[in-house]
Design a protein around this motif. Sequence first.
Motif, PDB file in Angstrom:
ATOM      1  N   ALA A   1      72.004 -69.959 -26.754  1.00 17.70           N
ATOM      2  CA  ALA A   1      72.343 -69.294 -25.422  1.00 17.70           C
ATOM      3  C   ALA A   1      71.892 -67.746 -25.742  1.00 17.70           C
ATOM      4  CB  ALA A   1      73.985 -69.254 -25.589  1.00 17.70           C
ATOM      5  N   ALA A   2      71.679 -67.154 -24.634  1.00 14.65           N
ATOM      6  CA  ALA A   2      71.044 -65.784 -24.764  1.00 14.65           C
ATOM      7  C   ALA A   2      71.771 -64.739 -24.310  1.00 14.65           C
ATOM      8  CB  ALA A   2      69.668 -65.799 -23.858  1.00 14.65           C
ATOM      9  N   VAL A   3      71.626 -63.665 -25.299  1.00 15.12           N
ATOM     10  CA  VAL A   3      72.133 -62.131 -24.970  1.00 15.12           C
ATOM     11  C   VAL A   3      70.959 -61.412 -24.643  1.00 15.12           C
ATOM     12  CG1 VAL A   3      73.732 -60.392 -25.995  1.00 15.12           C
ATOM     13  CG2 VAL A   3      74.315 -62.745 -26.448  1.00 15.12           C
ATOM     14  N   GLN A   4      71.074 -60.536 -23.476  1.00 18.41           N
ATOM     15  CA  GLN A   4      70.099 -59.816 -23.151  1.00 18.41           C
ATOM     16  C   GLN A   4      70.804 -58.394 -22.858  1.00 18.41           C
ATOM     17  OE1 GLN A   4      68.259 -62.682 -20.874  1.00 18.41           O
ATOM     18  NE2 GLN A   4      66.351 -61.370 -21.123  1.00 18.41           N
ATOM     19  N   ILE A   5      69.846 -57.496 -23.007  1.00 18.01           N
ATOM     20  CA  ILE A   5      70.326 -56.008 -22.532  1.00 18.01           C
ATOM     21  C   ILE A   5      69.778 -55.723 -21.348  1.00 18.01           C
ATOM     22  CG2 ILE A   5      70.297 -53.562 -23.280  1.00 18.01           C
ATOM     23  CD1 ILE A   5      71.688 -55.117 -25.180  1.00 18.01           C
ATOM     24  N   ALA A   6      70.535 -55.532 -20.295  1.00 15.18           N
ATOM     25  CA  ALA A   6      69.999 -55.089 -18.786  1.00 15.18           C
ATOM     26  C   ALA A   6      69.141 -54.081 -18.739  1.00 15.18           C
ATOM     27  CB  ALA A   6      71.053 -54.854 -17.826  1.00 15.18           C
ATOM     28  N   GLU A   7      69.290 -52.996 -19.425  1.00 18.10           N
ATOM     29  CA  GLU A   7      68.399 -51.759 -19.554  1.00 18.10           C
ATOM     30  C   GLU A   7      67.132 -51.873 -20.387  1.00 18.10           C
ATOM     31  OE1 GLU A   7      71.689 -51.851 -20.440  1.00 18.10           O
ATOM     32  OE2 GLU A   7      72.610 -50.869 -18.911  1.00 18.10           O
ATOM     33  N   ASN A   8      67.349 -53.113 -21.236  1.00 15.45           N
ATOM     34  CA  ASN A   8      65.856 -53.198 -21.988  1.00 15.45           C
ATOM     35  C   ASN A   8      65.673 -54.601 -22.104  1.00 15.45           C
ATOM     36  OD1 ASN A   8      64.155 -53.123 -23.770  1.00 15.45           O
ATOM     37  ND2 ASN A   8      65.427 -52.177 -25.482  1.00 15.45           N
ATOM     38  N   PRO A   9      65.064 -55.187 -21.084  1.00 23.55           N
ATOM     39  CA  PRO A   9      64.737 -56.638 -20.984  1.00 23.55           C
ATOM     40  C   PRO A   9      64.096 -57.287 -22.283  1.00 23.55           C
ATOM     41  CG  PRO A   9      64.179 -55.793 -18.924  1.00 23.55           C
ATOM     42  CD  PRO A   9      64.424 -54.750 -19.981  1.00 23.55           C
ATOM     43  N   ALA A  10      63.405 -56.499 -23.019  1.00 23.82           N
ATOM     44  CA  ALA A  10      62.596 -57.057 -24.116  1.00 23.82           C
ATOM     45  C   ALA A  10      63.676 -57.237 -25.313  1.00 23.82           C
ATOM     46  CB  ALA A  10      61.633 -56.063 -24.581  1.00 23.82           C
ATOM     47  N   ALA A  11      64.586 -56.592 -25.381  1.00 25.13           N
ATOM     48  CA  ALA A  11      65.774 -56.897 -26.285  1.00 25.13           C
ATOM     49  C   ALA A  11      66.606 -57.792 -26.358  1.00 25.13           C
ATOM     50  CB  ALA A  11      66.270 -55.394 -26.532  1.00 25.13           C
ATOM     51  N   GLY A  12      67.026 -58.472 -27.215  1.00 24.60           N
ATOM     52  CA  GLY A  12      67.720 -59.910 -26.932  1.00 24.60           C
ATOM     53  C   GLY A  12      67.803 -60.653 -28.000  1.00 24.60           C
ATOM     54  N   ALA A  13      68.878 -61.491 -27.933  1.00 22.46           N
ATOM     55  CA  ALA A  13      69.107 -62.356 -29.157  1.00 22.46           C
ATOM     56  C   ALA A  13      69.430 -63.700 -28.678  1.00 22.46           C
ATOM     57  CB  ALA A  13      70.385 -61.831 -30.221  1.00 22.46           C
ATOM     58  N   ILE A  14      69.274 -64.701 -29.737  1.00 23.38           N
ATOM     59  CA  ILE A  14      69.588 -66.156 -29.112  1.00 23.38           C
ATOM     60  C   ILE A  14      70.651 -66.788 -30.143  1.00 23.38           C
ATOM     61  CG2 ILE A  14      68.637 -68.264 -29.141  1.00 23.38           C
ATOM     62  CD1 ILE A  14      66.273 -67.152 -27.643  1.00 23.38           C
ATOM     63  N   THR A  15      71.656 -67.462 -29.747  1.00 22.21           N
ATOM     64  CA  THR A  15      72.864 -67.838 -30.750  1.00 22.21           C
ATOM     65  C   THR A  15      71.959 -68.966 -31.765  1.00 22.21           C
ATOM     66  OG1 THR A  15      73.616 -69.360 -29.113  1.00 22.21           O
ATOM     67  CG2 THR A  15      74.827 -67.646 -29.417  1.00 22.21           C
ATOM     68  N   ASN A  16      72.312 -68.730 -33.143  1.00 23.68           N
ATOM     69  CA  ASN A  16      71.957 -69.799 -34.004  1.00 23.68           C
ATOM     70  C   ASN A  16      72.598 -70.967 -33.998  1.00 23.68           C
ATOM     71  OD1 ASN A  16      74.319 -69.463 -35.401  1.00 23.68           O
ATOM     72  ND2 ASN A  16      73.520 -68.479 -37.011  1.00 23.68           N
ATOM     73  N   GLU A  17      72.315 -72.076 -34.939  1.00 23.82           N
ATOM     74  CA  GLU A  17      72.758 -73.458 -34.480  1.00 23.82           C
ATOM     75  C   GLU A  17      74.225 -73.343 -34.699  1.00 23.82           C
ATOM     76  OE1 GLU A  17      70.578 -72.260 -36.780  1.00 23.82           O
ATOM     77  OE2 GLU A  17      70.138 -73.918 -38.175  1.00 23.82           O
ATOM     78  N   TYR A  18      74.853 -72.258 -34.977  1.00 24.32           N
ATOM     79  CA  TYR A  18      76.435 -72.162 -35.438  1.00 24.32           C
ATOM     80  C   TYR A  18      77.121 -71.078 -34.127  1.00 24.32           C
ATOM     81  CZ  TYR A  18      74.650 -74.054 -39.427  1.00 24.32           C
ATOM     82  OH  TYR A  18      73.949 -74.809 -40.052  1.00 24.32           O
ATOM     83  N   GLY A  19      76.312 -71.097 -33.217  1.00 22.98           N
ATOM     84  CA  GLY A  19      76.699 -70.204 -32.045  1.00 22.98           C
ATOM     85  C   GLY A  19      76.889 -68.581 -32.151  1.00 22.98           C
ATOM     86  N   PHE A  20      76.230 -68.060 -33.369  1.00 25.23           N
ATOM     87  CA  PHE A  20      76.442 -66.789 -33.573  1.00 25.23           C
ATOM     88  C   PHE A  20      75.048 -65.881 -33.111  1.00 25.23           C
ATOM     89  CE2 PHE A  20      75.692 -63.393 -36.771  1.00 25.23           C
ATOM     90  CZ  PHE A  20      77.081 -62.521 -36.815  1.00 25.23           C
ATOM     91  N   TYR A  21      75.331 -64.948 -32.751  1.00 26.44           N
ATOM     92  CA  TYR A  21      74.435 -64.079 -32.457  1.00 26.44           C
ATOM     93  C   TYR A  21      74.556 -62.541 -33.057  1.00 26.44           C
ATOM     94  CZ  TYR A  21      76.824 -61.488 -28.971  1.00 26.44           C
ATOM     95  OH  TYR A  21      77.897 -60.540 -28.529  1.00 26.44           O
ATOM     96  N   SER A  22      73.372 -61.883 -33.191  1.00 22.23           N
ATOM     97  CA  SER A  22      73.585 -60.458 -33.638  1.00 22.23           C
ATOM     98  C   SER A  22      72.338 -59.742 -33.198  1.00 22.23           C
ATOM     99  CB  SER A  22      73.573 -60.490 -35.170  1.00 22.23           C
ATOM    100  OG  SER A  22      73.587 -59.055 -35.660  1.00 22.23           O
ATOM    101  N   LEU A  23      72.787 -58.483 -32.779  1.00 17.78           N
ATOM    102  CA  LEU A  23      71.550 -57.717 -32.051  1.00 17.78           C
ATOM    103  C   LEU A  23      71.825 -56.018 -32.282  1.00 17.78           C
ATOM    104  CD1 LEU A  23      69.629 -57.824 -29.507  1.00 17.78           C
ATOM    105  CD2 LEU A  23      71.475 -57.554 -27.920  1.00 17.78           C
ATOM    106  N   SER A  24      70.873 -55.453 -32.763  1.00 14.86           N
ATOM    107  CA  SER A  24      71.026 -53.886 -33.168  1.00 14.86           C
ATOM    108  C   SER A  24      70.275 -53.264 -31.985  1.00 14.86           C
ATOM    109  CB  SER A  24      70.281 -53.886 -34.338  1.00 14.86           C
ATOM    110  OG  SER A  24      71.006 -54.545 -35.396  1.00 14.86           O
ATOM    111  N   MET A  25      70.909 -52.138 -31.579  1.00 13.22           N
ATOM    112  CA  MET A  25      70.335 -51.331 -30.761  1.00 13.22           C
ATOM    113  C   MET A  25      70.623 -49.631 -30.900  1.00 13.22           C
ATOM    114  SD  MET A  25      69.062 -52.927 -28.277  1.00 13.22           S
ATOM    115  CE  MET A  25      68.700 -51.873 -26.910  1.00 13.22           C
ATOM    116  N   PRO A  26      69.912 -48.610 -30.543  1.00 13.49           N
ATOM    117  CA  PRO A  26      70.250 -47.400 -30.669  1.00 13.49           C
ATOM    118  C   PRO A  26      71.549 -47.225 -29.911  1.00 13.49           C
ATOM    119  CG  PRO A  26      68.053 -47.665 -29.922  1.00 13.49           C
ATOM    120  CD  PRO A  26      68.600 -49.062 -29.726  1.00 13.49           C
ATOM    121  N   GLU A  27      72.157 -46.115 -30.372  1.00 17.25           N
ATOM    122  CA  GLU A  27      73.424 -45.580 -29.675  1.00 17.25           C
ATOM    123  C   GLU A  27      73.182 -45.356 -28.050  1.00 17.25           C
ATOM    124  OE1 GLU A  27      75.186 -42.247 -31.778  1.00 17.25           O
ATOM    125  OE2 GLU A  27      76.296 -41.783 -30.036  1.00 17.25           O
ATOM    126  N   GLY A  28      74.010 -45.601 -27.217  1.00 20.32           N
ATOM    127  CA  GLY A  28      73.975 -45.816 -25.729  1.00 20.32           C
ATOM    128  C   GLY A  28      74.810 -46.702 -24.991  1.00 20.32           C
TER     129      GLY A  28
END
Lengths: 265, 773
Positions: B44-71
Amino acid sequence: MKNILFILFCAFLFSSCEKEIDLQLDDKSGTIVIEGNITDQQGPYYVRITRSVAFTEDNQYPAITDAVVTISDNTGQSETLQYEGDGRYKTSSLVSSPGNTYTLNVLIDGVNYSAQSTMPSPVTLDGLIQDSITIAGETTYNILPVYTDPSFLGNRYLFILTIDGKTDKTLQVFSDNINNGMVNQRTIMPSLDDDDEIVPGDIINVEMQCIDQNIYTYYSALIQISGGGGPGGSVTPANPPSNINNGALGYFSAHTTASKSMVIQ
Amino acid sequence: MKTFLIRHFALAAMLFSSAVAMAQKYTISGTIKDKNNGEFMIGAAVQIAENPAAGAITNEYGFYSLSMPEGEYTILCSYAGFDQQQKSVTLNKNIRLDWLLDTPRTNALDEVVVGSVKKDKNLSQAQMGIETLNIKKIEKLPVLFGEKDVMKTIQLLPGIKSNGEGSSGFSVRGGAADQNLILLDEAPVYNASHLLGFFSTFNSDALKDASIIKGNSPSQYGGRLSSVMDVKMKDGNNQDYNVTGGIGLISSRLSVEGPIQKDKSSFIISGRRTYADLFLRGSEDFKDSKLYFYDLNIKANYQINSNNRIYLSGYFGRDVLGLGSTFGTDWGNTTATLRWNSILSRQLFSNTSLIYSNYDYKLNFESAGSNLGLNSQIKDYNLKQDFSWFASSKHSLRFGLQSIYHGITPSKSSGTSVDSYPKKTRYSWENALYINDDFKASEQLTLNYGLRLSAFTIIGGDTYNIYQNGELTGSRDLEKGTLGKTYLNLEPRLTANYRIDELSSVKAGYSRNTQNLHLLSNSSSGSPSDQWIGSSYTVKPEIADQFSVGYSRNFSDNNYEINTEVYYKDMQNQIDYKNGAEITFDAGKDVESELLFGKGRAYGVELIAKKKSGKLTGWVSYTLSKTERKIDGINNDKWYNTRLDKTHDLSVVATYTLNPKWSLSGLFVYSTGNAVTFPTGKYELNGQTVFQYSSRNADRMPDYHRMDLSATYEPNKKKRFHGSWTFGLYNVYGRENAYTITFEDNPDKPGTTRAMQTSLFRWVPNVTYNFKF
């Protein structure tokens, strides 16, 4: 074994369909075929030499009539065989004995084909026992050859089954890689062709040959390629590894032989 | 070797170190679940509307992690077939964000989606040669006897070839059947087929997701040359009780799932059994016969707290064939996986697994008062520790270790028969260390690269003979408890994706895979009696190097997609039996004396075009390829085609939704016939006709083609109880595809010979009723 599995499976689930087809097959025939046997029985012994033909031709195999065929052994015997007809060459004086190693030389058009084979010690065939299994209401008869494998390792056997005087297509080879030194437990199964089926009243003859390792490997491979399809096809076929050199097909076997007959009850 | 190792590790360390030093950033992490049943969603995908290039996809256990600057950010969460959700966050600290996605209220789920999530995922991920099948979405495709089967659907994808008519076995990019690593909840399945290969061991009702990677797998996978097929079982609904089942012509299925404790724990039990034998028992002729297989999948999970969860899953499957007391054979797999998922920190996810896997085979033959038997077994104990480290928005790393203890019992006599050369169970220890980085180098360039160090160690307790070309040249007597030879292999893996523009990307990859367990088979289709052996003093690890490049392009709002890949694969230490090898009952003193070794090469072009949404969905896949082997002692030591060297291989798959109740599916496959060896002459021996052969696999079976159709009727979708009917017809136009071609004396015309073709499966209809409540 696999054939039984396959037949079972087909019988249960599918009606497969079989038909004759026309294939464009390559012709790479014309190869020398040598079939030589020396047994522990009294001679004469024969070597037959023919050529292979194309698949599409009739089963008429050209005989080689002008070969120089000699057989010698490790005791100093040597004999040049005389041509008899139908590609067959015949010994007149050679005396065989288990344990001896025989060398065959065949000279055809300047090419020499040679092979060696050692005659194993004979093993007594004590008798035959009939056994049957019933698959889907149809009874198949198997034959148990009764013999005791010698206690030393390395014995190899070839069985030839004759049903009412007709040689069955299925040859079988056993080794003592299992049950060394024990009374044989393995049965011989006739080929699965309908017209070769054993029925009560049939006279069965079993010839047991004690063969050397090379001949065992040769027949193992020959049996594998002449077996039926099996699920998805059987082994990739190739010419059996012959003990004759220079690309000749066939074999040269020094073996012992023993036969028994019985009537199926 | 040593300097090679050091150089590679130094290079890897240098690359990875860049992942650590980064500017002040905060992490958004969490899990994504399906609201309806509480199952974790893979990919499953998690995306940042303000920065479409940034995003993460959940691993095979449904976990995701995404790092972004403050904002301030608007975060979108999506998965194909589910409603998109969004949340606004102020990112000034690390935050945890868990999602529950729901299916839309309307019946819009009628599309076949191969691959999932972000519609342009194919353009952005570095991974190559990967295909994912959503189990739910393939269930309408027509299939033989109506038995849904992931292993058969996978064969419709490019680069993956069927082993034969109706077979669940497959070959990937010229690899052999044993070169596919088949994992069920991480446990290796050694024989994934039932009933001579016509069915696979995977009961779709119990499955969540299946993916296959064609040789370019990331470094957490290893041990097989050609592919990784990773099959995951459902976790079980932790919201509500569900019963699903199906009644078909060949088998029936029943699954029960539900919460043990709502939101916290759940279970699923799923069983399948064939019943051809129950009908046959009624007939006098077959009353003593046995012919069936069954599968049982069991899984339970328990959420200890929001960061820790444990899973226990098991699979038991068995085939039984027999005729009274005369003849019997049975074989099957057992696997068990105990897994502990732990979110160690916002960026570090850990998965620890303990795995047991067992495959055994038995054969019994009773004749004239004796009982001849054969059996063989392979048993594994396996520990895996895997870490996912979402180091920064640019780097996500996987690293860990795997350790497997193998016990392999070769084909042994049983019953009243005795092996003249007693055979012992051989033990070995297979270890691997790996590290892999998924690196977003720039907006355009993503890299997935890693290293895997694999080690295979022979454990003492048997005498190992050493053969060269089948001749005994020495032997090693290894005491129990001592370690014998260790084979070390370093496997670099790299894939890169460069996004040319919004709609297209190019990819390139290289990977090395090694394999230390080998399946010996002398039949072309595989049989349950085929035996596994480990690398030894005679048998060296198989090695494959694969190079590939690819191009992807999407059209009209990512609804159409075209992917193409070109590959070249070089294989070393390939194994085959020598001609006339002593096998089965005469298994010889040592099977290793019957083996020959050589090399292989495979190359080809793969193309797939998909339509991913709308009333009509599906794909067209085409492969042009060549696969050859060269083994000393076979085919005069010259290169020859492998049996599955099918030059052309085409599949067309379509599903059309007529209305909410009716949908139609169809498929068409065409391929060049298998490479086979036909006679090039004949001769007479002992009064019988014998066929003469020359080059190996230089001939071709007739071309294979067939069309299958099916229709699915699903009334009353909204009711609690809902049933559906599937009607299908296999081989619609009754093509007589050649299953085998044999040569024999012509009984109708004595003195001549003829070729006979056997075909299976013309017009095989099926009806299946599926229900769920």
